[in-house]
Design a protein around this motif. Sequence first.
Motif, short mmCIF file in Angstrom:
data_model
loop_
_atom_site.label_atom_id
_atom_site.label_comp_id
_atom_site.label_asym_id
_atom_site.label_seq_id
_atom_site.Cartn_x
_atom_site.Cartn_y
_atom_site.Cartn_z
N LEU A 1 47.03 34.49 38.52
CA LEU A 1 46.33 34.99 37.33
C LEU A 1 44.82 35.00 37.54
O LEU A 1 44.13 35.95 37.14
CB LEU A 1 46.68 34.12 36.12
CG LEU A 1 48.11 34.23 35.58
CD1 LEU A 1 48.34 33.23 34.46
CD2 LEU A 1 48.38 35.64 35.08
N GLU A 2 44.31 33.94 38.15
CA GLU A 2 42.86 33.86 38.40
C GLU A 2 42.39 35.02 39.27
O GLU A 2 41.38 35.67 38.96
CB GLU A 2 42.55 32.53 39.07
CG GLU A 2 41.08 32.28 39.36
CD GLU A 2 40.37 31.60 38.21
OE1 GLU A 2 39.16 31.88 38.03
OE2 GLU A 2 40.99 30.80 37.50
N ASN A 3 43.11 35.30 40.35
CA ASN A 3 42.71 36.40 41.23
C ASN A 3 42.79 37.74 40.52
O ASN A 3 41.93 38.61 40.69
CB ASN A 3 43.62 36.42 42.48
CG ASN A 3 43.34 35.24 43.39
OD1 ASN A 3 42.22 34.74 43.45
ND2 ASN A 3 44.36 34.78 44.11
N LEU A 4 43.83 37.93 39.72
CA LEU A 4 43.99 39.21 39.01
C LEU A 4 42.88 39.40 37.99
O LEU A 4 42.34 40.51 37.85
CB LEU A 4 45.36 39.24 38.32
CG LEU A 4 45.81 40.58 37.76
CD1 LEU A 4 45.88 41.64 38.86
CD2 LEU A 4 47.16 40.44 37.07
N ILE A 5 42.53 38.35 37.26
CA ILE A 5 41.46 38.45 36.27
C ILE A 5 40.14 38.79 36.95
O ILE A 5 39.34 39.60 36.45
CB ILE A 5 41.35 37.14 35.48
CG1 ILE A 5 42.59 36.94 34.61
CG2 ILE A 5 40.10 37.12 34.62
CD1 ILE A 5 42.67 35.58 33.95
N LYS A 6 39.87 38.19 38.10
CA LYS A 6 38.63 38.48 38.83
C LYS A 6 38.58 39.93 39.29
O LYS A 6 37.53 40.57 39.28
CB LYS A 6 38.48 37.53 40.02
CG LYS A 6 38.16 36.09 39.61
CD LYS A 6 38.02 35.19 40.81
CE LYS A 6 37.67 33.78 40.42
NZ LYS A 6 37.52 32.87 41.58
N VAL A 7 39.75 40.45 39.71
CA VAL A 7 39.81 41.86 40.11
C VAL A 7 39.52 42.78 38.94
O VAL A 7 38.76 43.74 39.05
CB VAL A 7 41.18 42.19 40.73
CG1 VAL A 7 41.33 43.70 40.95
CG2 VAL A 7 41.35 41.46 42.06
N VAL A 8 40.11 42.48 37.79
CA VAL A 8 39.88 43.30 36.60
C VAL A 8 38.42 43.21 36.18
O VAL A 8 37.85 44.19 35.68
CB VAL A 8 40.79 42.83 35.45
CG1 VAL A 8 40.44 43.55 34.14
CG2 VAL A 8 42.25 43.09 35.80
N GLY A 9 37.78 42.08 36.38
CA GLY A 9 36.40 41.89 35.96
C GLY A 9 35.37 42.54 36.86
O GLY A 9 34.18 42.55 36.51
N LEU A 10 35.79 43.08 38.00
CA LEU A 10 34.85 43.74 38.90
C LEU A 10 34.29 44.98 38.23
O LEU A 10 34.98 45.71 37.53
CB LEU A 10 35.54 44.12 40.21
CG LEU A 10 35.99 42.94 41.10
CD1 LEU A 10 36.74 43.46 42.31
CD2 LEU A 10 34.80 42.09 41.53
N GLU A 11 33.02 45.28 38.46
CA GLU A 11 32.39 46.43 37.83
C GLU A 11 32.88 47.73 38.40
O GLU A 11 32.89 48.75 37.72
CB GLU A 11 30.86 46.33 37.99
CG GLU A 11 30.25 45.14 37.25
CD GLU A 11 28.75 45.16 37.30
OE1 GLU A 11 28.19 46.12 37.87
OE2 GLU A 11 28.10 44.23 36.77
N LEU B 1 41.38 50.85 30.62
CA LEU B 1 42.07 50.14 31.69
C LEU B 1 42.61 48.81 31.15
O LEU B 1 41.84 47.96 30.70
CB LEU B 1 41.13 49.89 32.86
CG LEU B 1 41.70 49.02 34.01
CD1 LEU B 1 42.90 49.71 34.65
CD2 LEU B 1 40.62 48.75 35.06
N GLU B 2 43.91 48.64 31.19
CA GLU B 2 44.54 47.42 30.69
C GLU B 2 45.64 46.96 31.64
O GLU B 2 46.38 47.78 32.18
CB GLU B 2 45.17 47.63 29.29
CG GLU B 2 44.18 47.82 28.18
CD GLU B 2 44.87 47.89 26.83
OE1 GLU B 2 46.12 47.78 26.81
OE2 GLU B 2 44.19 48.06 25.81
N LEU B 3 45.70 45.65 31.80
CA LEU B 3 46.81 45.04 32.52
C LEU B 3 47.46 44.02 31.60
O LEU B 3 46.78 43.17 31.03
CB LEU B 3 46.33 44.35 33.80
CG LEU B 3 45.68 45.23 34.87
CD1 LEU B 3 45.26 44.38 36.07
CD2 LEU B 3 46.61 46.34 35.32
N MET B 4 48.76 44.15 31.44
CA MET B 4 49.50 43.22 30.59
C MET B 4 50.35 42.31 31.48
O MET B 4 51.17 42.78 32.26
CB MET B 4 50.40 43.96 29.61
CG MET B 4 51.24 43.02 28.73
SD MET B 4 52.43 43.89 27.69
CE MET B 4 51.32 44.69 26.55
N ILE B 5 50.13 41.00 31.34
CA ILE B 5 50.91 40.02 32.08
C ILE B 5 51.94 39.42 31.13
O ILE B 5 51.58 38.73 30.16
CB ILE B 5 50.02 38.92 32.67
CG1 ILE B 5 48.97 39.53 33.59
CG2 ILE B 5 50.86 37.89 33.43
CD1 ILE B 5 47.90 38.57 34.03
#
Length: 283
Positions: free
Chosen positions: A272-282, A214-218
């Motif tokens: 960016l902060e919100n997106l990173i937190k979403v990606v970091g969810l288990e 799973l990857e998201l590129m900004i």
Amino acid sequence: MDNSICQVYEDEIQSLEEEIKLLAEKYEDSQQESTFFSDEEILMSIKSFQRESEGHESLSDLITQLESLETDLSFLKKFTGIQFTSHFKEIVEKTTNRTVRKHRLSGNCYSLSFQLEFQLLEMQNKENVSAVVTDLGIVMESGEDSDMSKFVSSTEEHGNLLRFFRSLSSYAEWYEHRRCTFLHFKGKYPDIVTLPEGLLGDYIVLRNPKHSGLELMIVWKIHIDEEGRTTPVLDLLTKVPEQVLEQKMATIENAPACFRSMLLLFGIEAALENLIKVVGLEK
């Protein structure tokens, strides 16, 4: 001693005294002639001295002016980010009403360095002085940014130095803002945020270490048109494993649009902060 001999010496001494007296009178006459002037001559001398003195300021005035210039320079550096590190100039051609000077400048604007070379043609007439920039050459260390390359080519063609420095300040400020933002989130979320091209790249990749694949590129581009207008352009690209894609197809497809909406609502850093937190969810 014979009286005749004494008389000869006395006559010679008297002759010398008369000669000395005559020379002294001539000296006094010459001193008077060189010392005393008419009132008109004295007035003209005073006016001439005053005109010469007007162009020479006292040392304290010069120090005050220098301190004022240093203050203005410091303000301009903080306001524009531009700092010159070297300047060389030479006169190429000079006539009565025409002067051509060659200039070489180097400096930096925030974290971007630049070099300029150009000729300045100055034409003077009875009313004013006009200046025209010719043979402008610009070297920018901004990577392989095609937008910046086009802007530099357009600026060189038109010789518009004012537009160059105004646009450079805006572009370099966004460039520095992007670099600092990437550095901030890399330091805050080192396990999620990666910088494949380093701090000078134009994108970051978000990965959840517990969900491989799973990857998201900004992607964060800084667009500058040929007129020098600067605009940040951000977008989201996704790379998702097939099994995840099948389960949450609608959510993944809507991720880029949702990210753009967050940008409009919250700004770049908060989005960016919100997106990173979403990606970091288990989950």
